[in-house]
Design an enzyme around this catalytic site. Structure first.
Site, PDB file in Angstrom:
ATOM      1  N   HIS A 160       0.824  -1.221   0.000  1.00 28.59           N
ATOM      2  CA  HIS A 160       0.000   0.000   0.000  1.00 28.59           C
ATOM      3  C   HIS A 160       0.853   1.263   0.000  1.00 28.59           C
ATOM      4  CE1 HIS A 160      -3.601  -2.323   0.515  1.00 28.59           C
ATOM      5  NE2 HIS A 160      -3.152  -2.868   1.631  1.00 28.59           N
ATOM      6  N   ASP A 196      -2.299 -10.745  -2.397  1.00 33.32           N
ATOM      7  CA  ASP A 196      -2.867 -10.329  -1.108  1.00 33.32           C
ATOM      8  C   ASP A 196      -4.361 -10.034  -1.301  1.00 33.32           C
ATOM      9  OD1 ASP A 196      -1.816  -8.987   1.726  1.00 33.32           O
ATOM     10  OD2 ASP A 196      -3.621  -8.012   0.918  1.00 33.32           O
ATOM     11  N   HIS A 198      -6.024  -7.580  -0.336  1.00 32.06           N
ATOM     12  CA  HIS A 198      -6.241  -6.152  -0.599  1.00 32.06           C
ATOM     13  C   HIS A 198      -5.453  -5.713  -1.827  1.00 32.06           C
ATOM     14  CE1 HIS A 198      -6.654  -6.753   3.819  1.00 32.06           C
ATOM     15  NE2 HIS A 198      -7.690  -5.947   3.689  1.00 32.06           N
ATOM     16  N   ASP A 285      -4.010 -13.223   3.492  1.00 32.55           N
ATOM     17  CA  ASP A 285      -5.280 -12.799   4.085  1.00 32.55           C
ATOM     18  C   ASP A 285      -6.494 -13.159   3.233  1.00 32.55           C
ATOM     19  OD1 ASP A 285      -4.479  -9.215   3.682  1.00 32.55           O
ATOM     20  OD2 ASP A 285      -4.182 -10.927   2.351  1.00 32.55           O
TER      21      ASP A 285
HETATM   22  N1  LIG Z   1     -11.976  -3.197   9.356  1.00 29.51           N
HETATM   23  C1  LIG Z   1     -10.588  -3.493   8.991  1.00 29.51           C
HETATM   24  C2  LIG Z   1      -9.946  -2.287   8.347  1.00 29.51           C
HETATM   25  C3  LIG Z   1      -8.568  -2.634   7.868  1.00 29.51           C
HETATM   26  N2  LIG Z   1      -8.050  -1.586   7.031  1.00 29.51           N
HETATM   27  C4  LIG Z   1      -6.630  -1.711   6.676  1.00 29.51           C
HETATM   28  C5  LIG Z   1      -6.348  -2.937   5.865  1.00 29.51           C
HETATM   29  C6  LIG Z   1      -4.844  -2.996   5.570  1.00 29.51           C
HETATM   30  C7  LIG Z   1      -4.456  -4.267   4.845  1.00 29.51           C
HETATM   31  C8  LIG Z   1      -2.941  -4.400   4.765  1.00 29.51           C
HETATM   32  C9  LIG Z   1      -2.481  -5.530   3.815  1.00 29.51           C
HETATM   33  O1  LIG Z   1      -2.943  -6.790   4.287  1.00 29.51           O
HETATM   34  O2  LIG Z   1      -2.972  -5.345   2.497  1.00 29.51           O
HETATM   35  C10 LIG Z   1      -0.959  -5.561   3.776  1.00 29.51           C
HETATM   36  F1  LIG Z   1      -0.548  -6.544   2.964  1.00 29.51           F
HETATM   37  F2  LIG Z   1      -0.480  -4.409   3.309  1.00 29.51           F
HETATM   38  F3  LIG Z   1      -0.454  -5.768   4.972  1.00 29.51           F
HETATM   39 ZN   LIG Z   2      -3.976  -7.555   2.739  1.00 29.90          ZN
END
Ligand SMILES: NCCCNCCCCCC(O)(O)C(F)(F)F
Ligand SMILES: [Zn+2]
Length: 342
Positions: A160, A196, A198, A285
């Site tokens: 990110h 991933d 996300h 994840d």
């Molecule tokens: N209600 C949960 C809200 C979470 N919001 C942030 C999510 C970040 C994901 C981080 C990731 O897993 O993509 C990385 F690989 F970068 F670590």
């Molecule tokens: Zn993630």
């Protein structure tokens, strides 16, 4: 397969994060790396090597020097302002606010150099993030020296993080730093496959106008999931990079069977692109029990993922990203590596 890791990466130990309208215990915690390391050892994946201490230059090839300096000098400024707990941004130079001001106030700086309020900055964040980037750079150097596959046990994660901002638990974009290093040392085409849950908004943006780094990402539909504002199927690159970005946003609840058509399409793009090296942004994840994610992979699916990636048939760096079901994280991560090694 060798693993690269350094205990310095454990020094960033966030206590809390803002999520669903409240302060909650942080999920991107040092035990994530510890359990993966333990499983790498228990299942004899291969030798574990410490990263080399790289100079700052490979970071400056991806991130703005003022952003790097901000992270380096942050804690001193924060404590000089009388603050002692981990820092959260809470105001950003959004539409109608100025982007060109030289900000000096610590709260202004936090907003200037971040994308969300869920990623606390602590006393050892810079040191740990540098070590995490060195872990990815060391893996890249090992590939240049002839290794065919290396696991870069990165934490804090990176995909990110953008040119001049942190967020999503990421500070330096480890995969992007490794890709640029490989380009700077003579390789012509690098593919980054982001699996991933996300979307890797930082990685995409860094190479969006470039044909020498192909960015492919399969992730939860940003209409429904973080980072919300990037990762849509109509984002296919721009200028010279047109056609060298591909996104496969998938619906919440996607399981392995729902995922494989996108994975097959991504692998076809890889076949055509013929990268010198593939960097896999390996977040675990998508797992059914992940506490913050909503896909439905089983642990065995990670074996299948590794087996499929092996068939791409190019030197590969696995760069760890997310994955928060800590008890299963070691198993799921090593399943990919074992599936790959066959
Ligand atoms: N209600 C949960 C809200 C979470 N919001 C942030 C999510 C970040 C994901 C981080 C990731 O897993 O993509 C990385 F690989 F970068 F670590
Ligand atoms: Zn993630």
């Amino acid at each position: 397969m060798k693993t690269v890791f350094s205990d310095t990466q454990l020094a960033h130990a966030p206590a809390q994060e803002i999520s669903d309208g409240e302060l909650k215990p942080a999920v991107e915690i040092p035990s994530r790396a510890e359990i993966v390391l333990k499983t790498v050892r228990d299942r004899n994946v291969g030798e574990i090597v410490a990263p080399e201490d790289f100079p700052i230059r490979p970071l400056h090839r991806v991130h703005s020097p003022d952003y790097v300096s901000f992270l380096e000098g942050f804690w001193e400024k924060w404590t000089a302002a009388g603050r002692s707990k981990e820092a959260f941004p809470f105001v950003w130079p959004i539409r109608s606010l100025r982007q060109d001001t030289t900000v000096n106030h610590i709260d202004g700086l936090l907003g200037r150099y971040s994308m969300d309020a869920g990623t606390p900055l602590g006393e050892h964040t810079y040191r740990a993030a540098r070590a995490s980037a060195d872990t990815a750079l060391t893996a890249a150097k090992m590939i240049l020296n002839g290794e065919k596959a290396v696991f870069s046990l990165c934490r804090p994660p990176g995909h990110h993080a953008g040119f001049d901002f942190f967020g999503g638990y990421c500070f330096f974009n480890n995969a992007a730093v490794a890709a640029q290093y490989l380009r700077d040392y003579g390789l012509h085409r690098i593919a980054i496959l982001d699996v991933d849950y996300h979307h890797g908004n930082g990685t995409q943006a860094l190479f969006y106008d470039r044909p020498d780094v192909l960015f492919l990402s399969i992730h939860a539909d940003p209409k429904e999931e973080y980072p919300y504002f990037l990762g849509y199927a109509d984002e296919t690159g721009e200028h010279a990079g047109t056609g060298f970005t591909r996104n496969w946003p998938l619906p919440l609840g996607t399981d392995w069977d729902g995922y494989t058509p996108a994975l097959e399409e991504a692998c076809r793009w890889l076949l055509v692109y013929k990268p010198d090296v593939m960097i896999v942004s390996l977040g675990m994840d998508c797992f059914e029990n992940d506490p913050i994610s909503k896909f439905a992979f089983k642990s065995e699916d990670y074996l299948r993922l590794g087996q499929r990636l092996k068939k791409v048939g190019v030197p590969t760096i696995f760069v760890m990203e997310g994955g928060y079901a800590v008890d299963a994280l070691g198993t799921n991560c090593v399943n990919v590596l074992e599936g790959f090694e066959g």
